[in-house]
Each structure stands twice: as C-alpha cells, then as structure tokens.
Design a protein around this motif. Structure first.
Motif, PDB file in Angstrom:
ATOM      1  N   LYS A 208      -5.477 -15.071  -8.545  1.00  0.00           N
ATOM      2  CA  LYS A 208      -5.386 -14.039  -9.570  1.00  0.00           C
ATOM      3  C   LYS A 208      -6.103 -12.812  -9.038  1.00  0.00           C
ATOM      4  O   LYS A 208      -7.328 -12.812  -8.879  1.00  0.00           O
ATOM      5  N   LEU A 209      -5.350 -11.756  -8.754  1.00  0.00           N
ATOM      6  CA  LEU A 209      -5.885 -10.616  -8.024  1.00  0.00           C
ATOM      7  C   LEU A 209      -5.624  -9.298  -8.748  1.00  0.00           C
ATOM      8  O   LEU A 209      -4.593  -9.126  -9.397  1.00  0.00           O
ATOM      9  N   LYS A 210      -6.573  -8.384  -8.595  1.00  0.00           N
ATOM     10  CA  LYS A 210      -6.399  -7.016  -9.086  1.00  0.00           C
ATOM     11  C   LYS A 210      -6.587  -6.085  -7.884  1.00  0.00           C
ATOM     12  O   LYS A 210      -7.672  -5.999  -7.302  1.00  0.00           O
ATOM     13  N   PHE A 211      -5.521  -5.407  -7.521  1.00  0.00           N
ATOM     14  CA  PHE A 211      -5.532  -4.574  -6.323  1.00  0.00           C
ATOM     15  C   PHE A 211      -6.104  -3.187  -6.614  1.00  0.00           C
ATOM     16  O   PHE A 211      -5.822  -2.595  -7.661  1.00  0.00           O
ATOM     17  N   LYS A 212      -6.876  -2.684  -5.642  1.00  0.00           N
ATOM     18  CA  LYS A 212      -7.354  -1.303  -5.696  1.00  0.00           C
ATOM     19  C   LYS A 212      -6.400  -0.421  -4.889  1.00  0.00           C
ATOM     20  O   LYS A 212      -5.568  -0.916  -4.133  1.00  0.00           O
ATOM     21  N   LYS A 213      -6.537   0.873  -5.064  1.00  0.00           N
ATOM     22  CA  LYS A 213      -5.673   1.780  -4.308  1.00  0.00           C
ATOM     23  C   LYS A 213      -5.938   1.627  -2.819  1.00  0.00           C
ATOM     24  O   LYS A 213      -7.076   1.542  -2.375  1.00  0.00           O
ATOM     25  N   GLY A 214      -4.848   1.544  -2.053  1.00  0.00           N
ATOM     26  CA  GLY A 214      -4.996   1.409  -0.616  1.00  0.00           C
ATOM     27  C   GLY A 214      -3.904   0.550  -0.023  1.00  0.00           C
ATOM     28  O   GLY A 214      -2.928   0.183  -0.694  1.00  0.00           O
ATOM     29  N   THR A 215      -4.071   0.207   1.246  1.00  0.00           N
ATOM     30  CA  THR A 215      -3.101  -0.584   1.988  1.00  0.00           C
ATOM     31  C   THR A 215      -3.619  -2.010   2.164  1.00  0.00           C
ATOM     32  O   THR A 215      -4.791  -2.223   2.499  1.00  0.00           O
ATOM     33  N   TYR A 216      -2.727  -2.969   1.937  1.00  0.00           N
ATOM     34  CA  TYR A 216      -3.065  -4.379   2.087  1.00  0.00           C
ATOM     35  C   TYR A 216      -2.175  -4.991   3.159  1.00  0.00           C
ATOM     36  O   TYR A 216      -1.008  -4.617   3.304  1.00  0.00           O
ATOM     37  N   ARG A 217      -2.766  -5.915   3.904  1.00  0.00           N
ATOM     38  CA  ARG A 217      -2.020  -6.583   4.969  1.00  0.00           C
ATOM     39  C   ARG A 217      -2.126  -8.094   4.817  1.00  0.00           C
ATOM     40  O   ARG A 217      -3.160  -8.615   4.390  1.00  0.00           O
ATOM     41  N   PHE A 218      -1.035  -8.797   5.160  1.00  0.00           N
ATOM     42  CA  PHE A 218      -1.057 -10.253   5.171  1.00  0.00           C
ATOM     43  C   PHE A 218      -0.569 -10.716   6.539  1.00  0.00           C
ATOM     44  O   PHE A 218       0.419 -10.194   7.080  1.00  0.00           O
ATOM     45  N   VAL A 219      -1.297 -11.667   7.120  1.00  0.00           N
ATOM     46  CA  VAL A 219      -1.009 -12.134   8.479  1.00  0.00           C
ATOM     47  C   VAL A 219      -1.242 -13.632   8.565  1.00  0.00           C
ATOM     48  O   VAL A 219      -1.854 -14.247   7.690  1.00  0.00           O
ATOM     49  N   CYS A 220      -0.740 -14.215   9.646  1.00  0.00           N
ATOM     50  CA  CYS A 220      -1.141 -15.552  10.069  1.00  0.00           C
ATOM     51  C   CYS A 220      -2.184 -15.340  11.150  1.00  0.00           C
ATOM     52  O   CYS A 220      -1.892 -14.718  12.193  1.00  0.00           O
ATOM     53  N   ASP A 221      -3.398 -15.803  10.942  1.00  0.00           N
ATOM     54  CA  ASP A 221      -4.487 -15.492  11.876  1.00  0.00           C
ATOM     55  C   ASP A 221      -4.215 -15.956  13.309  1.00  0.00           C
ATOM     56  O   ASP A 221      -4.494 -15.210  14.262  1.00  0.00           O
ATOM     57  N   PRO A 222      -3.655 -17.171  13.531  1.00  0.00           N
ATOM     58  CA  PRO A 222      -3.394 -17.560  14.929  1.00  0.00           C
ATOM     59  C   PRO A 222      -2.252 -16.778  15.576  1.00  0.00           C
ATOM     60  O   PRO A 222      -2.118 -16.793  16.809  1.00  0.00           O
ATOM     61  N   HIS A 223      -1.418 -16.115  14.779  1.00  0.00           N
ATOM     62  CA  HIS A 223      -0.247 -15.433  15.330  1.00  0.00           C
ATOM     63  C   HIS A 223      -0.084 -14.050  14.689  1.00  0.00           C
ATOM     64  O   HIS A 223       1.007 -13.644  14.309  1.00  0.00           O
ATOM     65  N   LYS A 224      -1.198 -13.326  14.544  1.00  0.00           N
ATOM     66  CA  LYS A 224      -1.176 -12.065  13.805  1.00  0.00           C
ATOM     67  C   LYS A 224      -0.346 -10.980  14.481  1.00  0.00           C
ATOM     68  O   LYS A 224       0.058 -10.021  13.829  1.00  0.00           O
ATOM     69  N   ALA A 225      -0.073 -11.142  15.777  1.00  0.00           N
ATOM     70  CA  ALA A 225       0.728 -10.118  16.452  1.00  0.00           C
ATOM     71  C   ALA A 225       2.185 -10.157  16.036  1.00  0.00           C
ATOM     72  O   ALA A 225       2.878  -9.131  16.034  1.00  0.00           O
ATOM     73  N   VAL A 226       2.652 -11.354  15.652  1.00  0.00           N
ATOM     74  CA  VAL A 226       4.081 -11.479  15.316  1.00  0.00           C
ATOM     75  C   VAL A 226       4.324 -11.872  13.858  1.00  0.00           C
ATOM     76  O   VAL A 226       5.443 -11.690  13.350  1.00  0.00           O
TER      77      VAL A 226
END
Length: 234
Positions: A208-226
C-alpha cells in the motif's frame, strides 16, 4: 272454505328462530406466517408472499412451523408469546398467537448466536439497515500489478493491463507484485520509497503506497541492466 289464521306472534317467533339457525357467515381467517428451521443451519419466518417478516401489524396470526432438524428447534418469543418446538424432534405445528406492539425474536435454542431473527410489531419500527461497508481506500484506477519472471521480463501495469507511465502524486495505490522466479526480484524505488521482494524465492506481496512527485524505477537487482522500467508521479 275456512281459513287458518296464525297469530302474528307465532310468525315473529318462527322467523327469529330461523334467522338464529342460519349461518351468519364464517369469520375471516387469520393471516398465516411460515416458519422454517433446518435441515441445515438456517431459520426463517416469512409472510404469505414469501418475504422475510420484518414488521407486522398488531393482531392474531397463525404461525405454521416446519421443523426439519433434529439438532434444531424454532423458538418464537416476545410480548405475550413464548412458543417453541423440541430440539430433539422434527415435525410441523401451527400456533395461533396474538402480537402486540413490541419486538419479537425467533431462534434455534441450540445455536442462538448464529440461527436467529427478529421483527417488530405496531408502533415499534424495525431498525435501519446496516451501513454499507467502508470503502477499500483505493480509488478507481489505483490498483497496480507488478510482475517479474519467469523469464527475463518485468512489468508494472494498471487495472486495464496497460503499462504504467504516470500516477497521481498523493494518492494511495495498492501494488500487487507477483515474483514468479527465484532468480529475480521486483525492486521499486523513488522519492521516499524503497520496496522489494527477495532474490532466491518466489513470492506474492501487496504494498500500500502513496507516491510523491518524482520519478520511480522498478528493476530486477541481479539483472538491472536489462530488466527495468520507470514511471512518474505528478
């Protein structure tokens, strides 16, 4: 020819006796209520139209009880009324009862907390219906679905299945994440936020999340490049 004269007093008496002997008409039948208990854990009291009884006018009624459970009974109680079938027996019975202003209850004595009902009579009005359940706290369009795996895929989609590009800052969102690979994880980061699943096991979590103004990113940590994505909150 001689006429036979009958005194008027005899005529009047005979007429009165005839009127007395004739049926004066049958009285109106009492309204009938249908009570049912068993064979499962159900109990009900319905009117002639099959509707649940919630309020009645004062008066005399016939209550036809069908008791179909050997572990149940039908117990009707209220002002001037206290009638019950046996818990150990089944069968049918009709009670003639007179309801007055007040509240009446019907229960199974063996299961009072779960098999019960009530109705009011006369000037006593039934209680108002219960309030609607509280809202979930999530406005329409605020349910997001994150997914990672089983291959080298990662995504964040809205309720319509479209990739999330923008969310409304300050609004509460429910983010349901399905981590379907032990070799990946779902890591969401941004202003004031850092949530992730663990690498090494599959998981399903809801944030349950409340976002603030800005940019958010989601990644897979072992494969964050792809395996990565992003969206903005504004």
């Amino acid at each position: 020819m001689r006429r036979l004269l009958i005194p008027l007093t005899l005529v009047a008496a005979a007429t009165a006796m005839l009127v007395f002997m004739l049926p004066s008409g049958t009285a109106a039948a009492n309204p009938t209520l249908q009570a049912l208990v068993g064979p499962g854990f159900n109990i009900s009291l319905k009117d002639a139209n099959g509707a649940n009884v919630t309020h009645l006018d004062p008066g005399t009624y016939d209550v036809h009880v069908v008791d179909q459970g050997i572990e149940h009974n039908f117990h009707l109680k209220g002002p001037n009324v206290d009638e019950a079938t046996s818990v150990d027996d089944t069968g049918e019975v009709t009670w003639t009862v007179t309801f007055v202003d007040g509240t009446y209850t019907f229960v199974c004595d063996a299961h009072v907390s779960t098999m019960k009902g009530s109705f009011t009579v006369g000037n006593v009005q039934p209680p108002p219906p219960p309030p609607p359940p509280p809202p979930s706290g999530f406005a329409k369009g605020t349910k997001l679905k994150g997914a990672v795996g089983p291959g080298f895929t990662i995504s964040l989609k809205d309720g319509a299945g479209k990739a999330v590009k923008k969310v409304k800052a300050g609004t509460t969102y429910r983010v349901a994440v399905s981590d379907r690979s032990a070799s990946h994880n779902f890591h969401l980061r941004g202003p004031g936020l850092n949530k992730k699943t663990a690498v090494g096991k599959k998981a399903s979590v809801t944030w349950k999340l409340k976002f603030k103004k800005g940019t958010y990113r989601f990644v897979c940590d072992p494969h964050k490049a792809v395996m990565k994505g992003s969206f903005k909150a504004s």
